[in-house]
Design a protein around this motif. Sequence first.
Motif: not given
Lengths: 295, 370, 302
Positions: B85-90, B94-95, B98-99
């Motif tokens: 579930a890595l954020y594909p756009n970051m 950034k991943n 993010f939190g």
Amino acid sequence: MADIQTYSHDAGWKHTVLRGLLYLVLILFAAYYLFPLIVMISTSLKSLDEIREGSLISLPRVVTFDAWNYAWNEACVGVECTGIKIYFWNSVKMAVPAVLISTFLGAINGYALTKWRFKGANIVFALLLFGCFIPFQVVLLPMSQVLGKLGLASSTAGLVMVHVVYGLCFTTLFFRNYYVSIPDELVKAATIDGAGFFTIFWRIILPISTPIIVVSVIWQFTQIWNDFLFGASFASGANAPMTVALNNIVNTTTGVKQYNVDMAAALLTGLPTLLVYVLAGKYFVRGLTAGSVKG
Amino acid sequence: MASLTLDKVRKAFGPVEVLKEINLAIDDGEFLVLVGPSGCGKSTLLNLIAGLESSTDGEIRIGDRVINDVHPKDRNIAMVFQSYALYPNMTVRKNITFGLEIRGVSNQERDKAVADVAKLLQIEPLLDRKPSQLSGGQRQRVAMGRALVRDPDIFLFDEPLSNLDAKLRVDMRTEIKKLHQRLGSTIVYVTHDQIEAMTLASRIAVMKDGILQQFDTPQNIYERPNNMFVAGFIGSPSMNFIDATLVDDGGNLAVSIAREGTTIVLPLFEAPESYKAYAGKKVVFGIRPEALTHKRTGSDEQGSQYVNFDSKVEVIEPTGADTMTVIDIAGKEIVARVRPDRAPTPGESMTFSADMSQISLFDPETELRI
Amino acid sequence: MGASQSTESNLTAGIQRHLSKIVVAPSFAASLFFVYGFILWTGYMAFSKSRMLPVWDWAGLRQYERLWQMERWHVAIENLLIFGGLFIVTCLVIGCLLAVLLDQRIRAEGALRTIFLYPMALSFIVTGTVWKWLLNPGLGLESMMHDLGWTSFEFDWLVNSDMAIYTVVIAAVWQASGFVMAMFLAALRGVDQDIIRAAYMDGASLPRIYFGIIIPSIRPVFLSAIVVLAHLAVKSFDLVIALTGGGPGYSSDLPATFMYTMAFQRNQLGVGAASAMMMLATVMAIIVPYLYSELRGGKKNG
């Protein structure tokens, strides 16, 4: 793919003849599809005299852009002889906001219906989806009354509203089917990271939606730009969109029939969507098939 | 870091009960593995701890704090997902941050935290890449980095290794174990792989059909399984089960197996008190393949007590270190683990030794351990 | 402090839980009003005495009776059957043929595909305009054939009230057959290659492979294509308006143009509403079973 090359038992000359025949048929079909476009272009570049004398397929002896100029600046739509240009801008003013609003709403609906499922979400979606398929004749009469009551009759704003309302079901369908394939874990991870409904939408979901946004924008743009029924029903006169104006020019019975102007006007009307198709054909096809095959 | 307590936790979707009164408690720094076949409720249980789903009943506590109604982000937990579930756009950086960004941590602190985590996981060169440019193993590390950077009370792992190929899975397993030993953090880890469970856990919770079957240390679960399900689920190749009768063999209890006209009688040297009630009754005799080998004699220094019997060999399956030998006892295929140099040929008859100090007996009705 | 933090997070969690519904609500409300509300509205109007202006006096089945007594409506229905039938069959044949031909490792496949499909991007009004010009008896194809030496060639369908509806078929097929090609091509590319290889190893010839294996395995696409085309046919309005204007007379009217004429030009709101409801019923009869099976099928596949 099952093709002659790989799967034919024949060899040698027979194979060559078969391939030749294949290409011939394909080229004939290509000619069939291209023929009207070529005639349209060539007619629009001829003078009226040349059209009367010459043949349909003959290329213009003297290329003139008079018809284009006339169609754009002077052609008469009804009694107004202002050219098709003001109607072109009417269509732009109608299509751009309608496309943007309906795409945005579709995106957020699709997101809510797939990633934050609530009880009855499927029913809500099915009810929305139904709107894609009704023949619009069934809403024409009430809509013209409602637009009148809202003071939006014969206005661009009214057409924008109509197109947003009836485009919603398509955009919601596009985005919903796209988001279904995005793993829920992404939303779970972001929830644990502390992001809420809108933060996840803006920061994570929307940035990975580019392909489906393109599909939705192209689909909506083509639909709205090419629409005639709503334009003719709800926006007569100076606020009519381009398709209505074109039909008006072509079907005017007064005066000399100017075929070259008709063709130029038709090309001008078709150009924006044709351009979109040439530039982003892949997405155009995706929209078409997404609209026909539900998931 | 903190302890975790589940007190009579239930979860039902309408009339369907997916979790039935789960009671679990682990101490600060423990590594709890939830294991079981798919659909056993282990992932639901993890989601309850994470706050991604809410429980129908019962209490979940982290430390002394009841967290049933606390939003996931306020539970101070971090989770590693099966699909990462890595954020594909970051980017990776950034991943990971993010939190922290959502929680309003300052830029400086974020940079430092990323640097520390990247160093720990050796992903410094990857920080400016997008997830799509990473290999499976690298994504796995980034997913762990995203969890580590938050320094949570509890780490939750949802089948984090199941998307990796076999070799990488073993490497990452070791790495997670090392990480746990170094950080001493509390971990809840879900898997369907019993080897992962055995190797990683300080305690294992075996689940089936929403019911907690056994909650104990890996060694206890292996040696003293509560019931036939646990016995069969943990260990590979799994435990052999043979229908037998407990008989009194001249003052000593023995396991008697009926077999094409004859019987094999395997005497029990040190029978526990609980066996007595079953004298003369049917039981299920459970023995792991490694306790069933080529002929040995007497007892060795580990306290094994060998009993010999003869059997014909059906099939042999060499694994290199040992040769799995399949024999037929009373219509059941039984696997014995034999040293390669003592391996028989199929069809041949040979003498096997059963180590009676390592057996389990189960009630055929309740399937519970006797 | 712990308590207040907890209630606060409860509150946000509560709002978060409902945000999804709040966000969908406007679209849902719009759909309820503009789709379902309007259908009821039109449905009621079809039972009212409305003529020039909408009135709410109940007239029972009066409007439907008048509708079915109108010669023009029967022409429109008959035209729809001719147009719909020919349009669907021709599009399927051409689309399927082109897809199979394009599936033969063709050089310049992309370019050909683009050419076959571009009419779909055009407005029906543009299509109607250009075909009106092409089929123009005086200056169009007819005069072209005369110039080419075929002086007896006659093609006056556009102004012949028996044939006008067929010109609509010609133009519509030109516009939509490429789309059917695209649907079939996508389906052909999705057929399991191993099955084809297995059939080839079994000694099946290429036509056998196509007719025995590939085409049966893309049967669902035929169904989808038929539904889409039928749906297009019932809604066809712009093309008729631009190409024939429904004429000569009302010989090429379709239900869609009929409804428009009644509602906006003949001051027959009630009859217009009744014809709109007939159209809706037709579309529903096609779409609802299809959607039902599609959505159920989707569930079955996971």
